[in-house]
Design an enzyme around this catalytic site. Structure first.
Site, PDB file in Angstrom:
ATOM      1  N   LYS A 130       0.851  -1.200   0.000  1.00 53.19           N
ATOM      2  CA  LYS A 130       0.000   0.000   0.000  1.00 53.19           C
ATOM      3  C   LYS A 130       0.883   1.246   0.000  1.00 53.19           C
ATOM      4  CE  LYS A 130      -4.027   1.783   2.595  1.00 53.19           C
ATOM      5  NZ  LYS A 130      -4.832   1.634   3.828  1.00 53.19           N
ATOM      6  N   SER A 139     -10.020  -0.744   7.072  1.00 48.94           N
ATOM      7  CA  SER A 139      -9.422  -0.535   5.751  1.00 48.94           C
ATOM      8  C   SER A 139      -8.756  -1.760   5.127  1.00 48.94           C
ATOM      9  CB  SER A 139      -8.395   0.599   5.806  1.00 48.94           C
ATOM     10  OG  SER A 139      -9.055   1.830   5.794  1.00 48.94           O
ATOM     11  N   SER A 170      -9.743   1.585   2.927  1.00 50.03           N
ATOM     12  CA  SER A 170      -8.878   2.344   2.049  1.00 50.03           C
ATOM     13  C   SER A 170      -7.852   1.487   1.301  1.00 50.03           C
ATOM     14  CB  SER A 170      -8.131   3.405   2.853  1.00 50.03           C
ATOM     15  OG  SER A 170      -7.315   2.777   3.830  1.00 50.03           O
TER      16      SER A 170
END
Lengths: 470, 480
Positions: free
Chosen positions: A73, A172, A148
């Site tokens: 990420k 997330s 996210s």
């Protein structure tokens, strides 16, 4: 093939790291339009793979993740690479240092294929707030993949990577895992070092892993977990072997909190999750009804605590030292204002303003302090629950993936997609989301299990059991 | 004056740890800009602070030295504000529960002893520095040096117990003395390792409520603190006497123009939005840790001064001067251990030694005269080997060479002559050369005795034993 098997095969030279990487890169190329990656390190990764193959051929010792393709990420720092956090404000910020988890991946001989897309500064549940555009759900490209860590979930779902790192502040990792039919674990607070993870809400953030199967997520977590003297909030508790299985579920106590199956939950998801619970009961698990009254305040608590911490954590993006700078000619105060107005997107600005407000003189006691007090009550609720059961079961999300753009103008509705996941962050416990079925709308949904802090093993055991037996 | 002055001081002391408060960077002063930095003190995204335990120890030392209560569970808080030299957009500090509370120090002003309360002492990190004035900075440009960022500080906040500029200076001197004794801060105000802000208000005598206060900043010496406070007291007095009201504001002292100017109000209207720093776990101070720190504390100046008056029978004045600095006190004590006459040691340390220190602008361990050599010298005086005036010559030579006291006396031929034969011949010579003065002496002008002694000392090049010379001279003159 499982991540564990893949590494075994690469080490045994049944497949080469290079060929394996090329397969991932091909998948990545074919699903490029899903926008899961912000940057791909094709050349660097191929060099690493070739080098690894040479070492294996020479019979040299290689690390425990040799040749495993990992997506990271883009809020986790890799030395020498840009970190964007899905924002314009960091452009261009090249990290001079590795996050601790990256150090661990590198020394384990994992191959980092690229940095994945995310909601700006990990704030969001749909991946639409990224400055790099939304990520699309591979199960239906008009739908969001969740957020996210949507990019990481899609990277795994499409086979662009074997496994992926995400971060989970209020759901997330688990929410996008549920929406993309992958497995995602949010480890207990302190299980994984946060050093090098760009902070959103420091007391809630935790790095976790994605895999196609439970053991993939466990296999990766095994390598990144553990105490780190660069993070005082990391826990000095030994990491057990996560290569675990469960013969049967006889006597396993599963708690079912009625608040998690109340109004607002999609009926098909409800019955899908309950049918799994039913099967586990048939296999010998004991089902206990739970009452967790503080659940109803979890979202409110979360948005006070997370935004308060975010308003402070994001103050460093001020245009002075790195990244975007606007309005330099108009003086310091103007420069701050213009840089931050242009650099941050709507959702980030909304949360900074909210967080600044709840910490302000005269409001601190009513909001931030009160939220921390209720957080303690919620923790106590979980402690009590875990004295009566081993795991707590719930849906991961109240609904399947919504349409891209559908919730953009209704942040409060979007915030509710985290209703079942935020509590684990507030309580510091661990939670996993497993694929639980396909809805009649053709989209996947997930089942969440939560366990007490530092008991990730039970989640992995249960995940493996469900995958193998149900 | 009809107004009572009320002053409280906030003192920031930079702690003399080797590394910064939340990272491993060096704290050394004066390095090239931005060379003592890392991701943590630069506040780079993703970096996290890890507390340096020595900072806690140093803060506890100051707490114990001021008889403060020590907080056992210490939390850090974030103080949020935007400034270019603050890379995280917040300063890590302590807010609700500082590490030390309810302490005091005793000061001594105009023969009065007074106790000044200390409200709190807390730990925090220093910010960087904005650079405008260096040659490499373009006009209308500001550069930032972050070397100082993350250097540990303690902030010592006094009660509003101070009633004059002189008391403020005495309090600050005391704080500086303590941090130096404890070895936790070098106390250098010019370099900014000790900084002082003053809150000043006036009220009519007898009134309970405080008047409106102003805050004075930017005073980089104790002398400047005194001057700035005197200035501000006068300014507020004029305002009140004119029937006007004092405006609450922050003033910057200008040591060149000798005046205080208001800061722009925009810079001070802060809501710092303090909240507990979630990146740092609370620090527990165990009884054992506290005991260890307590046991390792040096003897503090007040106790030492009192002991000097008792153990060495020194006047209070001597004891206070000698204990002003720990180095000098140690120097005195080491010397006094091997000299019988303690007052002689005190006179020499306060006199010649301090003079040499000021002359060379150096520390006491660098003046080249060890306590052992000084005690040799003083013993030579005490045992009449050399005269006091010859001793000063020896002292100078000691400072610039490695020779021993005995060697210098020998080399310079400074040994006192007590042999009556030699003395007789100098006396006879002086009597013979000064017949008219001898006549006047015989006629009752006895104060001329000093003149004869001086002449004899001259003739002997300072070697004549003054006591014996005196005796012999009187005898000879009376026999004439």
């Amino acid at each position: 093939m499982s991540a564990r098997k893949t590494v075994e095969h690469i080490k045994n030279r049944e497949i080469s790291a290079t060929d394996h990487l090329k397969t991932c890169l091909k998948n990545l190329e074919q699903t490029k339009h899903l926008n899961a990656f912000i940057r791909v390190f094709e050349e660097k990764a191929l060099d690493q793979a070739a080098n690894l193959d040479r070492r294996i051929q020479k019979g040299e010792a290689t690390g425990p993740l040799a040749g495993l393709v990992v997506a990271v990420k883009d809020n986790i720092n890799i030395a020498g690479e840009l970190t964007s956090c899905g924002s314009k404000i960091l452009n261009p910020f090249k990290s001079p240092y590795n996050a601790t988890v990256i150090d661990k991946l590198e020394s384990a001989d994992a191959i980092i294929v690229g940095k994945t897309n995310l909601d700006e500064f990990a704030m969001g549940s749909s991946n639409e707030s990224s400055a790099f555009g939304p990520v699309k759900n591979p199960h239906n490209e008009n739908r969001v993949p969740g957020g996210s860590s949507g990019g990481s979930a899609v990277a795994v779902a499409t086979g662009s990577a074997d496994v992926a790192l995400g971060s989970d502040t209020g759901g997330s990792i688990r929410q996008p895992a549920a929406l993309t039919a992958t497995v995602g674990i949010k480890p207990s607070y302190g299980r994984v070092s946060r050093y090098g993870l760009v902070a959103y809400a420091s007391s809630l953030d935790q790095i976790g892993t994605f895999g196609k199967k439970t053991d993939d997520a466990a296999f990766l977590l095994q390598q990144i977990a553990g105490y780190d003297n660069l993070d005082s909030t990391s826990a000095d508790i030994a990491v057990p072997d996560y290569n675990v299985s469960l013969e049967n579920v006889k006597g396993l106590k599963i708690g079912v909190p009625k608040e998690y199956f109340a109004k607002g939950l999609d009926n098909e998801i409800k019955s899908g999750v309950l049918s799994i619970v039913e099967k586990l009961k048939t296999d010998g698990a004991e089902i206990t009804e739970l009452e967790m009254s503080s659940t109803e305040y979890a979202i409110a608590m979360y948005y006070i605590i997370a935004t308060a911490e975010a308003s402070s954590n994001l103050a460093r993006f001020d245009g002075v030292r790195y990244g975007l700078r606007k309005g330099d000619e108009d003086g310091l105060i103007e420069m701050y204002g213009q840089t931050r107005s242009e650099g941050f997107g709507d959702e980030v600005r909304r949360r900074i303003i909210l967080g600044t407000y709840v910490l302000s003189a005269g409001y601190y006691d009513a909001y931030y302090k009160k939220a921390q007090q209720v957080r303690r009550i919620l923790k106590n609720d979980f402690d009590k629950a875990f004295s009566a059961c081993d795991v707590i079961v719930s849906p991961t999300t109240p609904a399947t993936a919504f349409k891209i753009g559908e919730m953009v103008d209704d942040p409060l509705a979007m915030y509710l997609s985290d209703i079942y996941t935020v509590s684990a962050n507030l309580a510091g416990i661990c939670g996993i989301s497993l694929p639980a079925g396909i809805h009649s709308d053709g989209l996947p949904f997930g089942i969440q299990f939560q366990a007490k802090a530092f008991n990730e093993s039970i989640l992995f055991k249960l995940g493996n059991y469900i995958e193998n037996n149900l | 004056m009809k107004y009572e002055v009320v002053i409280g001081l906030e003192v920031h002391a930079q702690l003399a740890t080797n590394t910064k408060i939340f990272c491993g960077c060096s704290t050394r002063f004066g390095s090239e800009p931005n060379t003592q930095v890392c991701p943590v003190c630069l506040g780079l995204p993703g970096s996290l602070p890890v507390l340096n335990n020595q900072v806690v120890e140093f803060a506890i030392k100051m707490g114990l030295a001021t008889d403060s209560q020590i907080t056992r569970l210490n939390k850090f808080a974030r103080k949020n504000y935007f400034y270019p030299d603050l890379p995280k957009g917040y300063q890590i500090s302590q807010f609700e529960e500082p590490i030390c509370e309810h302490g005091y120090v005793d000061i001594h002003v105009d023969d009065q002893h007074k106790r000044i309360g200390i409200t709190r002492i807390h730990m925090e990190e220093d910010a960087g520095k904005s650079v405008h004035d260096e040659g490499y900075v373009n006009k209308d440009e500001t550069l930032i040096d972050l070397n100082r960022c993350g250097v540990p500080l303690i902030e010592i906040v006094s009660e509003p117990d101070i009633r004059s500029a002189k008391e403020a200076a005495a309090y600050l001197t005391k704080i500086r003395q303590l941090v130096r004794y404890l070895g936790i801060c070098d106390g250098n105000m010019e370099e900014g390792s000790l900084r002082c802000d003053a809150n000043i208000s006036l009220r009519p005598f007898g009134q309970k409520e405080f008047g409106t206060k102003t805050e004075l900043k930017n005073m980089n010496s104790i002398r400047n603190v005194e001057r700035a406070i005197e200035y501000e007291i006068k300014r507020q007095t004029y305002i009140l006497e004119d029937g006007e009201k004092v405006i609450q504001e922050t003033l910057l002292w200008d040591p060149v123009k000798n005046e205080a100017r208001p800061m722009r109000s925009k810079e001070e209207s802060h809501d710092y939005r303090y909240f507990p720093d979630p990146d740092l776990v609370p620090v527990k101070i165990s009884q054992e840790w506290l005991d260890n720190i307590h046991n390792a504390l040096p003897e503090l100046p007040d106790v030492k001064s009192k002991r000097f008056t008792e153990e060495y029978s020194l006047p209070e004045y001597d004891a206070e001067v000698l204990t002003a600095s720990r180095d000098i006190a140690d120097y005195f004590e080491t010397t006094a251990k091997s000299v019988k006459n303690s007052k002689l040691v005190s006179n020499w340390v306060m006199g010649e030694v301090m003079r040499l220190l000021n002359q060379q602008k150096t520390e006491i361990d660098h003046i080249g005269i060890s306590p052992a050599r000084l005690s040799d010298l003083l013993n030579a005086i005490d045992q009449n080997v050399i005269s006091g005036s010859a001793a000063k010559t020896v002292f100078e030579k000691l400072a610039e060479s490695d020779l021993s006291v005995a060697e210098i006396i020998e080399q310079k031929g400074l040994k006192q002559v007590s042999d009556s034969g030699a003395l007789d011949s100098w006396i006879d010579q002086v009597i013979a050369e000064n017949r008219p003065q001898v006549e006047r002496y015989k006629n009752g002008e006895t104060k001329l005795l000093g003149f004869f002694v001086g002449s004899i000392m001259k003739a002997s090049k300072g070697k004549a034993d003054p006591k014996l010379t005196n005796e012999l001279l009187r005898k000879k003159l009376s026999e004439l």
